[in-house]
Design a protein around this motif. Sequence first.
Motif: not given
Length: 320
Positions: A165-171, A125-128, A149-157
Amino acid sequence: MRTVALGLPAALLGGTVSHASAAQARSGTNPIADEPPECTPTGKVIQWGPAGAPAVPAAGSSGVTAISSGVCANLYNLMLKDGRVTTWGNFNFQDTNQQRLSRVPVAATKDVTAIATAGMFSLALRDGGVIIWGGTSDTQLTVPEAAKSGVTAIAGANGGTSSGLFLKDGGVIQWRGQATLPDEAKEGIVAISTSYHSLALREDGRVITWAPTLTPNLAVPAEAQSGVTAISAGAGFSLALKDGGVIAWGGNDYGQLEVPYEAQSDVVKISAGNMASMALTAGGQVIVWAYNGNGQLNVPAAANCAVSAISCGYLCLALQ
């Protein structure tokens, strides 16, 4: 906090909850002295597990800020230092696909803030915006438009089909996922984790889960439907953190659900791996339980000093 272990032995096919005996758990911990020595965080990566695992690169001796352990047979891992991603593993450089996985792209060598292994892929994750590399072709590396853009967290399977999975604006944004994203994962989410199945933590402390085929034993238990503060999806089992204690449910082939006493209170971080689980206590104690075929339970004494992060895959990583 009552630790709960939920599996699916024959007696549970009717849906009864089983509370496994923590006293019977197969576990390992790092030795904690009565008066532990003074420790200063150094950002050093500590690694243990399979004897054939490659050594941590020199960059991992200090200043590392994040770690992620994969579960591929080549034992590849990621670390983050000064915004730059470094990877290591038993890469076969005669294999084009493993070459792709071993090469960190230029975009992931500066200003990266988060990393995640994802089977035969890596995520940063870089600059969202999400960066993806690895796989078997460039066509697989397409980042969803919403994740640029706007992503705040990432998770890999790391299990089943490589996905993320990527988390953005609570979704939640799903990449390469084979299961339909549930509506309740599209808003109000504060944490994500994925493996053979996916987990999301809602802002009210309730865990939700989904997968292409979700087996009954992976259904979220009542204990994990409120008050949860952290989640981790393993290979066919799940961990959640509630009131400082670990809740475990799903498959129990190697004792993944037999949470040891040391992980029933004062836990601050959890990591569900391929066949083993890790927990970190507020006092800095690293706890590993379940499968020990590759020495995962042999927690080194070095992991008794100022550990700030843990990651469990085929091997175990701790960040000092």
